[in-house]
Design a protein around this motif. Structure first.
Motif, short mmCIF file in Angstrom:
data_model
loop_
_atom_site.label_atom_id
_atom_site.label_comp_id
_atom_site.label_asym_id
_atom_site.label_seq_id
_atom_site.Cartn_x
_atom_site.Cartn_y
_atom_site.Cartn_z
N THR A 232 0.94 -1.24 -0.07
CA THR A 232 0.01 0.03 0.05
C THR A 232 0.73 1.24 -0.08
OG1 THR A 232 -1.80 -1.01 1.03
CG2 THR A 232 -1.86 1.05 1.36
N THR A 233 1.91 1.24 0.87
CA THR A 233 3.16 2.46 0.75
C THR A 233 3.58 2.60 -0.31
OG1 THR A 233 3.30 1.94 3.25
CG2 THR A 233 4.98 3.18 1.98
N ALA A 234 4.06 1.40 -1.12
CA ALA A 234 4.70 1.44 -2.33
C ALA A 234 3.76 2.06 -3.38
CB ALA A 234 5.13 0.24 -2.75
N ALA A 235 2.41 1.44 -3.44
CA ALA A 235 1.40 2.16 -4.30
C ALA A 235 1.35 3.46 -4.28
CB ALA A 235 0.20 1.27 -3.89
N ARG A 236 1.13 4.18 -2.98
CA ARG A 236 1.07 5.45 -2.64
C ARG A 236 2.28 6.32 -3.45
NH1 ARG A 236 1.66 7.56 3.25
NH2 ARG A 236 3.77 6.37 2.66
N LEU A 237 3.39 5.66 -3.24
CA LEU A 237 4.74 6.34 -4.03
C LEU A 237 4.77 6.42 -5.20
CD1 LEU A 237 7.58 5.04 -1.41
CD2 LEU A 237 6.53 7.21 -1.42
N LEU A 238 4.20 5.20 -5.80
CA LEU A 238 4.08 5.09 -7.33
C LEU A 238 3.12 6.03 -8.04
CD1 LEU A 238 4.22 1.25 -7.62
CD2 LEU A 238 5.84 2.80 -8.49
N ARG A 239 2.21 6.08 -7.21
CA ARG A 239 0.93 7.09 -7.75
C ARG A 239 1.30 8.52 -7.50
NH1 ARG A 239 -3.33 9.06 -4.99
NH2 ARG A 239 -2.95 7.49 -3.28
#
Length: 312
Positions: A260-267
């Motif tokens: 979830t943290t990675a997705a936030r950074l990717l987005r």
């Protein structure tokens, strides 16, 4: 960062929407369900009734706040007997204009002023904390100990009624604070209740310690044993209690939060994939990509490209 602050930081996508609405009676508006948003209604002046679909009416007076964590459809009206109408004035609607004062009807009669708004959820924003919340949360901002909620409502009302320099920056920040204070008030209200779920997990000192550790250091090589030690419990009792309260085992929750943290950074950033991988505990970009695809059914690079058009 504490768990609640961390969770809220990944919930929203884009800008929250809001409006100061003056209703003149008799009035009633139908708000359709909005599955991917958290809605709120706050009464600034007067009184009204909220009629949730399939649930009991909720009578509201000045200072009352209603949070709709699951975007439930409802009617807002001066009376439960007034026939509802549907207008293109729902702040949860995608085509709603920028935050601004809004007048519904211009007939004579008593007026009610409400703050209406919605937070669009991020694709990865469905945290189990939200899933545990009831369909309708009714809070009175005038209750002792809720001075922060009342203050935020007052400031938000002023910014919407009399926009000035910096209003475009102030309103999103105030809406974030409103959501935070509303959730904090609900957690405080449920503090003495027994049960399971996120409210109970954050009240449990051992499990809360483990959750805070995971959120503060997602890249740390946590194991069930190390989290149990931090929580002051032996491994098996810790794993059972964590799973019962949080709804999934510790390692599964750790992996979910890392992704979830990675997705936030990717987005929301252009940070290179190898840096993101390291930030969430994967020293191999390949291992990170495999774990990310397992959760989101798409590789991280493709996920980033698919969200490039989304305003952050």
């Amino acid at each position: 960062m504490d768990v609640l602050s961390d969770v809220l930081s990944v919930l929203r996508a884009g800008q929250p929407r809001s409006a100061l609405v003056r209703w003149h009676g008799p009035w009633a508006q139908q708000f359709p369900p909005v599955p991917n948003a958290v809605g709120f209604r706050a009464v600034v002046q007067g009184n009204c009734v909220l009629l949730p679909t399939g649930a009991a009416p909720v009578r509201l007076g000045a200072g009352d706040v209603v949070l709709l964590p699951h975007g439930r459809g409802h009617v807002l009206a001066d009376s439960s007997t007034t026939p509802p109408t549907t207008r293109a004035s729902d702040p949860a609607a995608a085509d709603f204009p920028d935050s601004r004062p809004l007048v519904i009807a211009d007939t004579a009669g008593p007026s009610t002023v409400t703050l209406c708004g919605a937070y669009e959820l991020a694709p990865e924003g469905h945290h189990p904390l939200l899933q545990d919340l009831p369909e309708v949360i009714h809070l009175d901002a005038r209750v002792d100990g809720r001075t922060g909620l009342r203050a935020v409502l007052d400031m938000l009302g002023v910014e919407l009624a009399r926009p000035g320099l910096g209003t475009d920056a102030a309103i999103p920040a105030l809406l974030d604070m409103l959501l935070l204070y509303a959730l904090r008030a609900w957690f405080d209200e449920t503090r003495t209740r027994q049960g399971t779920g996120w409210a109970a997990a954050l009240r449990d000192p051992a499990i809360a310690a483990a959750l805070h550790a995971i959120h503060r250091k997602p890249a740390h090589p946590w194991t069930v044993a190390s989290l149990a030690t931090l929580a002051g419990l032996s491994r098996a009792p810790f794993a059972r209690r964590f799973t019962e309260l949080v709804g999934q085992p510790p390692v599964r929750y750790l992996t979910w939060w890392r992704m979830t943290t990675a997705a936030r950074l990717l987005r929301g950033s252009d940070v290179p994939l190898n840096v993101i991988a390291d930030a969430v505990g994967y020293h191999s970009e390949f291992a990170f990509a495999v774990a990310f695809k397992r959760q989101y059914d798409t590789p991280p690079g493709r996920y980033r490209r698919s969200t490039d058009a989304i305003p952050h």
